[in-house]
Design a protein around this motif. Structure first.
Motif, mmCIF file in Angstrom:
data_model
loop_
_atom_site.group_PDB
_atom_site.id
_atom_site.type_symbol
_atom_site.label_atom_id
_atom_site.label_comp_id
_atom_site.label_asym_id
_atom_site.label_seq_id
_atom_site.Cartn_x
_atom_site.Cartn_y
_atom_site.Cartn_z
ATOM 1 N N ALA A 22 0.833 -1.205 0.000
ATOM 2 C CA ALA A 22 0.000 0.000 0.000
ATOM 3 C C ALA A 22 0.868 1.256 0.000
ATOM 4 N N VAL A 23 0.341 2.301 -0.629
ATOM 5 C CA VAL A 23 0.977 3.620 -0.638
ATOM 6 C C VAL A 23 -0.030 4.622 -0.091
ATOM 7 N N GLU A 24 0.370 5.343 0.949
ATOM 8 C CA GLU A 24 -0.491 6.422 1.456
ATOM 9 C C GLU A 24 -0.081 7.723 0.797
ATOM 10 N N VAL A 25 -1.050 8.431 0.244
ATOM 11 C CA VAL A 25 -0.824 9.732 -0.380
ATOM 12 C C VAL A 25 -1.306 10.811 0.573
ATOM 13 N N GLY A 26 -0.441 11.794 0.829
ATOM 14 C CA GLY A 26 -0.815 12.922 1.681
ATOM 15 C C GLY A 26 -0.783 12.598 3.158
ATOM 16 N N ILE A 49 3.122 16.223 -0.483
ATOM 17 C CA ILE A 49 3.636 17.293 -1.334
ATOM 18 C C ILE A 49 4.646 18.169 -0.592
ATOM 19 N N ARG A 50 4.512 18.221 0.724
ATOM 20 C CA ARG A 50 5.419 19.059 1.518
ATOM 21 C C ARG A 50 6.714 18.304 1.813
ATOM 22 N N ARG A 83 -8.575 11.610 4.374
ATOM 23 C CA ARG A 83 -9.037 13.000 4.370
ATOM 24 C C ARG A 83 -8.321 13.890 3.348
ATOM 25 N N PRO A 84 -8.235 13.448 2.086
ATOM 26 C CA PRO A 84 -7.632 14.335 1.083
ATOM 27 C C PRO A 84 -8.629 15.412 0.678
ATOM 28 N N GLY A 85 -8.123 16.495 0.128
ATOM 29 C CA GLY A 85 -9.016 17.474 -0.478
ATOM 30 C C GLY A 85 -9.719 16.827 -1.653
ATOM 31 N N VAL A 86 -10.971 17.153 -1.875
ATOM 32 C CA VAL A 86 -11.743 16.513 -2.945
ATOM 33 C C VAL A 86 -11.087 16.757 -4.306
ATOM 34 N N LEU A 108 -13.162 13.569 4.312
ATOM 35 C CA LEU A 108 -13.395 14.498 5.405
ATOM 36 C C LEU A 108 -14.893 14.776 5.476
ATOM 37 N N GLY A 109 -15.489 14.506 6.627
ATOM 38 C CA GLY A 109 -16.914 14.765 6.814
ATOM 39 C C GLY A 109 -17.757 14.049 5.786
ATOM 40 N N CYS A 110 -18.672 14.767 5.153
ATOM 41 C CA CYS A 110 -19.562 14.141 4.179
ATOM 42 C C CYS A 110 -19.138 14.470 2.748
#
Length: 135
Positions: A22-26, A49-50, A83-86, A108-110
């Motif tokens: 597995a690779v986790e992004v972010g 990215i940081r 929880r990545p940005g959409v 994140l959330g809904c």
């Protein structure tokens, strides 16, 4: 905060029980799921990215999901994001297609992307599978 760690543990346990590379992004400052997956021998790497993000015992590499280095993801059976940005979901789907891996996202959330993909129930948490790898 304790509740969030429970969510990440559920995600980590689900992934560690079903995937081998597995690779986790972010990953950011939230390594709980990756630590569990790594402890079970199923984590390839983590990206963000940081530059300069470090977590003991985890390989974290700087990469931009909008212009990914495919060599980092080659051989992964899963790419996942917590929880990545959409706005990150379309390039994640494209990347998973290019390296032929599953893609799981915990939103994140809904928040969801388009139809939300296939819902994966892993206990108290629902993941969204936006892509399945070839059999």
């Amino acid at each position: 905060m304790c509740r969030y760690k429970h969510i990440e543990r559920s995600i980590g346990e689900y992934i560690a029980g079903r995937y081998r590379r597995a690779v986790e992004v972010g990953i950011g400052n939230n390594p709980e799921a990756a630590r569990l997956i790594a402890a079970r021998g199923a984590l390839k790497i983590c990206t963000d990215i940081r530059p300069g993000i470090r977590h003991d015992g985890l390989a974290v590499v700087t990469d931009d999901i909008f212009e990914p280095d495919l060599r980092l993801y080659a051989g992964a059976d899963l790419i996942y994001a917590v929880r990545p940005g959409v706005e990150m979901v379309p390039p994640l789907i494209a990347l998973a297609g290019r390296v032929d891996s599953d893609l799981l996202v915990y939103h994140l959330g809904c928040e969801i992307y388009e139809d939300g993909g296939e819902i994966v129930d892993c206990g108290p948490v629902h993941l969204h599978r936006y892509r399945r790898r070839s059999p």
